[in-house]
Write a protein that holds these residues in place. Structure first.
Motif, PDB file in Angstrom:
ATOM      1  N   UNK A 260     -10.586   5.815   6.029  1.00  0.00           N
ATOM      2  CA  UNK A 260     -10.321   5.827   5.082  1.00  0.00           C
ATOM      3  C   UNK A 260      -8.901   6.363   4.775  1.00  0.00           C
ATOM      4  N   UNK A 261      -7.759   5.953   5.363  1.00  0.00           N
ATOM      5  CA  UNK A 261      -6.704   6.088   4.727  1.00  0.00           C
ATOM      6  C   UNK A 261      -5.931   4.273   4.388  1.00  0.00           C
ATOM      7  N   UNK A 262      -4.944   4.609   3.992  1.00  0.00           N
ATOM      8  CA  UNK A 262      -4.256   3.166   3.393  1.00  0.00           C
ATOM      9  C   UNK A 262      -4.000   2.699   4.537  1.00  0.00           C
ATOM     10  N   UNK A 263      -4.228   1.298   4.823  1.00  0.00           N
ATOM     11  CA  UNK A 263      -3.611  -0.561   5.654  1.00  0.00           C
ATOM     12  C   UNK A 263      -2.557  -0.052   4.683  1.00  0.00           C
ATOM     13  N   UNK A 264      -2.137  -0.316   5.929  1.00  0.00           N
ATOM     14  CA  UNK A 264      -0.499  -0.356   5.687  1.00  0.00           C
ATOM     15  C   UNK A 264      -0.051  -2.059   5.863  1.00  0.00           C
TER      16      UNK A 264
ATOM     17  N   UNK B  42     -13.114   1.177  -9.899  1.00  0.00           N
ATOM     18  CA  UNK B  42     -13.629  -0.536  -9.538  1.00  0.00           C
ATOM     19  C   UNK B  42     -14.457  -0.089  -7.731  1.00  0.00           C
ATOM     20  N   UNK B  43     -15.108  -1.260  -8.729  1.00  0.00           N
ATOM     21  CA  UNK B  43     -16.158  -1.029  -6.618  1.00  0.00           C
ATOM     22  C   UNK B  43     -15.309  -1.981  -5.901  1.00  0.00           C
ATOM     23  N   UNK B  44     -14.076  -1.737  -5.696  1.00  0.00           N
ATOM     24  CA  UNK B  44     -13.113  -2.378  -4.759  1.00  0.00           C
ATOM     25  C   UNK B  44     -12.070  -2.183  -4.115  1.00  0.00           C
ATOM     26  N   UNK B  45     -11.521  -2.158  -2.775  1.00  0.00           N
ATOM     27  CA  UNK B  45     -10.471  -1.832  -2.716  1.00  0.00           C
ATOM     28  C   UNK B  45      -8.822  -2.393  -3.097  1.00  0.00           C
ATOM     29  N   UNK B  46      -8.649  -0.820  -3.764  1.00  0.00           N
ATOM     30  CA  UNK B  46      -6.825  -1.750  -4.921  1.00  0.00           C
ATOM     31  C   UNK B  46      -5.732  -1.185  -3.804  1.00  0.00           C
ATOM     32  N   UNK B  47      -5.416  -2.376  -3.935  1.00  0.00           N
ATOM     33  CA  UNK B  47      -3.560  -2.360  -3.139  1.00  0.00           C
ATOM     34  C   UNK B  47      -2.411  -2.630  -3.773  1.00  0.00           C
ATOM     35  N   UNK B  48      -2.155  -1.326  -3.701  1.00  0.00           N
ATOM     36  CA  UNK B  48      -0.690  -0.603  -3.922  1.00  0.00           C
ATOM     37  C   UNK B  48       0.367  -1.669  -3.636  1.00  0.00           C
ATOM     38  N   UNK B  49       1.716  -1.921  -4.591  1.00  0.00           N
ATOM     39  CA  UNK B  49       2.788  -2.397  -3.611  1.00  0.00           C
ATOM     40  C   UNK B  49       3.994  -1.104  -3.754  1.00  0.00           C
ATOM     41  N   UNK B  50       4.037  -0.790  -2.681  1.00  0.00           N
ATOM     42  CA  UNK B  50       5.468   0.574  -1.952  1.00  0.00           C
ATOM     43  C   UNK B  50       6.682   0.168  -2.957  1.00  0.00           C
ATOM     44  N   UNK B  51       7.027   1.155  -3.515  1.00  0.00           N
ATOM     45  CA  UNK B  51       8.512   0.887  -4.146  1.00  0.00           C
ATOM     46  C   UNK B  51       9.038   2.216  -3.412  1.00  0.00           C
ATOM     47  N   UNK B  52      10.079   1.642  -2.492  1.00  0.00           N
ATOM     48  CA  UNK B  52      10.985   3.138  -2.033  1.00  0.00           C
ATOM     49  C   UNK B  52      11.388   3.947  -3.410  1.00  0.00           C
TER      50      UNK B  52
ATOM     51  N   UNK C  13      -4.655  -0.096   0.298  1.00  0.00           N
ATOM     52  CA  UNK C  13      -4.086  -0.790   0.851  1.00  0.00           C
ATOM     53  C   UNK C  13      -2.742  -0.881   0.149  1.00  0.00           C
ATOM     54  N   UNK C  14      -1.710  -0.864   1.573  1.00  0.00           N
ATOM     55  CA  UNK C  14      -0.039  -0.719   0.364  1.00  0.00           C
ATOM     56  C   UNK C  14       0.682  -1.513   1.024  1.00  0.00           C
ATOM     57  N   UNK C  15       1.310  -2.781   0.892  1.00  0.00           N
ATOM     58  CA  UNK C  15       1.103  -3.876   0.788  1.00  0.00           C
ATOM     59  C   UNK C  15       3.401  -3.697   0.746  1.00  0.00           C
ATOM     60  N   UNK C  16       4.557  -4.377   1.365  1.00  0.00           N
ATOM     61  CA  UNK C  16       5.716  -3.886   1.589  1.00  0.00           C
ATOM     62  C   UNK C  16       5.609  -5.290   0.538  1.00  0.00           C
ATOM     63  N   UNK C  17       5.431  -5.898  -0.080  1.00  0.00           N
ATOM     64  CA  UNK C  17       6.121  -7.112  -0.679  1.00  0.00           C
ATOM     65  C   UNK C  17       7.020  -8.050  -0.182  1.00  0.00           C
ATOM     66  N   UNK C  18       7.865  -8.687  -0.689  1.00  0.00           N
ATOM     67  CA  UNK C  18       9.534  -8.702  -0.503  1.00  0.00           C
ATOM     68  C   UNK C  18       9.838  -7.840   0.424  1.00  0.00           C
TER      69      UNK C  18
END
Length: 264
Positions: free
Chosen positions: A15-19, A192-202, A217-222
């Motif tokens: 129910x909330x984005x996974x960091x 889309x019938x799947x979790x969407x992952x975004x890349x965090x951007x400052x 889901x939110x990734x921090x990448x590099x």
């Protein structure tokens, strides 16, 4: 192991984005785990640059496997960035991922960007996804499309078409780095019938805003790797310039040493 993979999957439906912070070595992963993050990813740029190798060029298969072996010691769920699978042969990709899974890895990122700056044919990436899922059915496969990352003229329809192809091949999640446009992300999450992952951007939307449009889901990448390099340079510059202070809050020698497991 199945329970750990199920736990990781469930984090995408809370129910909330996974960091998902991205680590590049044992110490960075260990300190993130110690801060209470239930799962971490790896950053291919950090892994490559730390080894003196280029990112996105299929050059770090051995380094990535070795890192996964070290991270398996940590009390945290680990997802590994494998670029485009380090091979164009789906069977080779599946065999490599099976090795990772045997170490305890619960998920992977698999991208469709090519070293020459083009996008792979979607069928090629879909075949890799299908082979991986056939080899390790309960592993979370996050299929990444670089439609935005590589500057496709009209990225949204391209990303949707590719995401649907990867999902049909068995992908569990879809990663769309390069955009934090909330309208585009909302359209992706709705279609889309799947979790969407975004890349965090400052400077871009935060977790709450991304969650409102359905991002799972939110990734921090590099970002964390680059921030660490920046902090190291800033500290060195401060010492050279004779400034009396370095950044506050640095971990002590003992705290870092404590991150390393002591053998029996």
């Amino acid at each position: 192991m199945t329970d750990r993979r199920a736990e990781f999957r469930a984090l995408h439906h809370s129910g909330r984005p996974l960091l998902l912070p991205n680590a590049w070595d044992h110490a960075s992963a260990a300190v993130l785990a110690a801060r209470g993050h239930p799962a971490i990813g790896t950053t291919s740029l950090g892994v490559a640059a730390s080894a003196g190798l280029p990112d996105g060029a299929a050059a770090t298969a051995a380094e990535t496997l070795a890192l996964a072996r070290r991270l398996a010691q940590l009390p945290v769920l680990v997802s590994v960035d494998i670029e485009a699978g380090f091979s164009d042969d789906p069977a080779v990709v599946a065999g490599y991922v099976a090795e990772l899974a045997g170490l305890g890895v619960v998920g992977i990122n698999l991208e469709d960007g090519c070293p020459d700056g083009t996008l792979a044919e979607p069928e090629c990436t879909a075949d890799k996804v299908a082979a991986v899922k056939a080899a390790v059915p309960d592993l979370f496969v996050n299929a990444r499309t670089d439609a935005w990352w590589l500057g496709v003229a009209d990225p949204l329809p391209e990303a949707l078409a590719r995401a649907r192809a990867y999902r049909a091949a068995g992908a569990d999640g879809i990663f769309v780095p390069g955009t934090v446009d909330l309208a585009a992300l909302r359209m992706l999450t709705e279609r889309l019938d799947a979790p969407v992952n975004a890349l965090y951007q400052p400077g871009g939307p935060g977790l709450t805003e991304l969650g409102r449009v359905g991002v799972a889901r939110v990734s921090t990448g590099s970002l964390l790797f680059r921030a660490a390099l920046g902090a190291a340079v800033a500290a060195a510059d401060a010492v050279r310039a004779g400034r009396p202070t370095v950044p506050a809050g640095l971990p002590s020698y003992a705290e870092v040493q404590h991150l390393v497991p002591v053998g029996d």
